[in-house]
Design a protein around this motif. Sequence first.
Motif, PDB file in Angstrom:
ATOM      1  N   TYR A 179      -8.168 -39.744  60.890  1.00  0.00           N
ATOM      2  CA  TYR A 179      -9.746 -40.207  60.727  1.00  0.00           C
ATOM      3  C   TYR A 179      -9.623 -41.405  59.629  1.00  0.00           C
ATOM      4  O   TYR A 179     -10.434 -42.364  59.676  1.00  0.00           O
ATOM      5  CB  TYR A 179     -10.420 -38.998  59.995  1.00  0.00           C
ATOM      6  CG  TYR A 179     -10.833 -38.060  60.891  1.00  0.00           C
ATOM      7  CD1 TYR A 179     -10.278 -37.549  61.944  1.00  0.00           C
ATOM      8  CD2 TYR A 179     -12.193 -37.617  60.796  1.00  0.00           C
ATOM      9  CE1 TYR A 179     -10.771 -36.560  62.898  1.00  0.00           C
ATOM     10  CE2 TYR A 179     -13.062 -36.758  61.669  1.00  0.00           C
ATOM     11  CZ  TYR A 179     -11.918 -36.430  62.593  1.00  0.00           C
ATOM     12  OH  TYR A 179     -12.705 -35.383  63.527  1.00  0.00           O
ATOM     13  N   GLU A 215     -15.575 -33.219  53.778  1.00  0.00           N
ATOM     14  CA  GLU A 215     -15.259 -31.946  52.698  1.00  0.00           C
ATOM     15  C   GLU A 215     -13.817 -31.651  52.609  1.00  0.00           C
ATOM     16  O   GLU A 215     -13.432 -30.584  52.061  1.00  0.00           O
ATOM     17  CB  GLU A 215     -16.197 -30.785  52.948  1.00  0.00           C
ATOM     18  CG  GLU A 215     -17.647 -31.232  52.950  1.00  0.00           C
ATOM     19  CD  GLU A 215     -18.504 -30.148  53.502  1.00  0.00           C
ATOM     20  OE1 GLU A 215     -17.908 -29.301  54.092  1.00  0.00           O
ATOM     21  OE2 GLU A 215     -19.786 -30.037  53.137  1.00  0.00           O
ATOM     22  N   HIS A 216     -13.032 -32.340  53.272  1.00  0.00           N
ATOM     23  CA  HIS A 216     -11.497 -32.289  53.463  1.00  0.00           C
ATOM     24  C   HIS A 216     -11.043 -30.849  53.830  1.00  0.00           C
ATOM     25  O   HIS A 216     -10.214 -30.137  53.599  1.00  0.00           O
ATOM     26  CB  HIS A 216     -10.950 -32.329  51.853  1.00  0.00           C
ATOM     27  CG  HIS A 216     -11.159 -33.750  51.013  1.00  0.00           C
ATOM     28  ND1 HIS A 216     -10.720 -34.710  51.370  1.00  0.00           N
ATOM     29  CD2 HIS A 216     -12.175 -33.866  50.169  1.00  0.00           C
ATOM     30  CE1 HIS A 216     -10.789 -35.583  50.550  1.00  0.00           C
ATOM     31  NE2 HIS A 216     -11.911 -35.103  49.850  1.00  0.00           N
ATOM     32  N   GLY A 217     -11.793 -30.531  55.013  1.00  0.00           N
ATOM     33  CA  GLY A 217     -11.807 -29.408  55.548  1.00  0.00           C
ATOM     34  C   GLY A 217     -10.803 -29.617  56.865  1.00  0.00           C
ATOM     35  O   GLY A 217     -10.722 -28.887  57.705  1.00  0.00           O
ATOM     36  N   LEU A 218     -10.054 -30.683  57.065  1.00  0.00           N
ATOM     37  CA  LEU A 218      -8.976 -30.953  58.049  1.00  0.00           C
ATOM     38  C   LEU A 218      -7.720 -30.935  57.627  1.00  0.00           C
ATOM     39  O   LEU A 218      -7.434 -31.432  56.261  1.00  0.00           O
ATOM     40  CB  LEU A 218      -9.471 -32.282  58.608  1.00  0.00           C
ATOM     41  CG  LEU A 218     -10.893 -32.438  59.332  1.00  0.00           C
ATOM     42  CD1 LEU A 218     -11.209 -33.931  59.557  1.00  0.00           C
ATOM     43  CD2 LEU A 218     -11.163 -31.387  60.469  1.00  0.00           C
ATOM     44  N   PHE A 249     -17.976 -34.407  58.752  1.00  0.00           N
ATOM     45  CA  PHE A 249     -18.416 -33.652  57.663  1.00  0.00           C
ATOM     46  C   PHE A 249     -17.266 -32.815  57.148  1.00  0.00           C
ATOM     47  O   PHE A 249     -17.092 -32.690  56.101  1.00  0.00           O
ATOM     48  CB  PHE A 249     -19.788 -32.795  57.685  1.00  0.00           C
ATOM     49  CG  PHE A 249     -21.033 -33.605  58.063  1.00  0.00           C
ATOM     50  CD1 PHE A 249     -21.485 -34.114  56.825  1.00  0.00           C
ATOM     51  CD2 PHE A 249     -21.438 -33.996  59.286  1.00  0.00           C
ATOM     52  CE1 PHE A 249     -22.592 -35.128  56.735  1.00  0.00           C
ATOM     53  CE2 PHE A 249     -22.573 -34.595  59.230  1.00  0.00           C
ATOM     54  CZ  PHE A 249     -23.239 -35.581  58.119  1.00  0.00           C
ATOM     55  N   GLU A 250     -16.409 -32.329  58.035  1.00  0.00           N
ATOM     56  CA  GLU A 250     -15.248 -31.599  57.697  1.00  0.00           C
ATOM     57  C   GLU A 250     -14.429 -32.826  57.002  1.00  0.00           C
ATOM     58  O   GLU A 250     -13.780 -32.419  56.344  1.00  0.00           O
ATOM     59  CB  GLU A 250     -14.488 -31.235  59.134  1.00  0.00           C
ATOM     60  CG  GLU A 250     -15.015 -29.905  59.420  1.00  0.00           C
ATOM     61  CD  GLU A 250     -16.366 -30.371  60.491  1.00  0.00           C
ATOM     62  OE1 GLU A 250     -16.457 -31.415  60.830  1.00  0.00           O
ATOM     63  OE2 GLU A 250     -16.990 -29.371  60.994  1.00  0.00           O
ATOM     64  N   TYR A 251     -14.209 -34.120  57.484  1.00  0.00           N
ATOM     65  CA  TYR A 251     -13.587 -34.928  56.687  1.00  0.00           C
ATOM     66  C   TYR A 251     -14.008 -35.019  55.379  1.00  0.00           C
ATOM     67  O   TYR A 251     -13.077 -35.224  54.438  1.00  0.00           O
ATOM     68  CB  TYR A 251     -13.419 -36.287  57.643  1.00  0.00           C
ATOM     69  CG  TYR A 251     -12.802 -37.450  56.976  1.00  0.00           C
ATOM     70  CD1 TYR A 251     -11.459 -37.529  56.992  1.00  0.00           C
ATOM     71  CD2 TYR A 251     -13.606 -38.411  56.270  1.00  0.00           C
ATOM     72  CE1 TYR A 251     -10.815 -38.498  56.288  1.00  0.00           C
ATOM     73  CE2 TYR A 251     -12.954 -39.379  55.635  1.00  0.00           C
ATOM     74  CZ  TYR A 251     -11.499 -39.689  55.575  1.00  0.00           C
ATOM     75  OH  TYR A 251     -11.092 -40.522  54.957  1.00  0.00           O
ATOM     76  N   GLY A 303     -16.365 -34.559  63.708  1.00  0.00           N
ATOM     77  CA  GLY A 303     -15.789 -33.839  62.610  1.00  0.00           C
ATOM     78  C   GLY A 303     -15.956 -34.658  61.227  1.00  0.00           C
ATOM     79  O   GLY A 303     -15.318 -34.486  60.206  1.00  0.00           O
TER      80      GLY A 303
END
Length: 112
Positions: free
Chosen positions: A57, A46-49, A42-44, A40
């Motif tokens: 994280y 891009e602040h997608g979590l 890349f989600e982290y 995860g």
Amino acid sequence: RTSIPALPLGNGVNCFTFSWWTSEQVTKVIELECKAVIDGVFEYIEHGLDDVVMARYAAHFAVCVRCATYLKHGQQLLLCIGTRARMETAPASLRRRVLDALIELDAHTTDS
């Protein structure tokens, strides 16, 4: 012994209920989480979590050098891709055809 912060999971529950862990316990926690963190990252970036997962994280990156290095490389990769994307532009005719295709696709999707 190593101090590791309690991470809120919501409803007043913390994922670490003990304030002191042996280094072996910390290592086990880190190793168990590394795969999930790497999956995860890349989600982290891009602040997608959600906020709770972002905090978990961040805590993991603070204690895991391997994952912190992977995070740094991921950030650099996205920066390079973003820089390259700004340098490359498609011809106006191609951009127009892509936009027209997306509009047509959207029209077909909303009609169904």
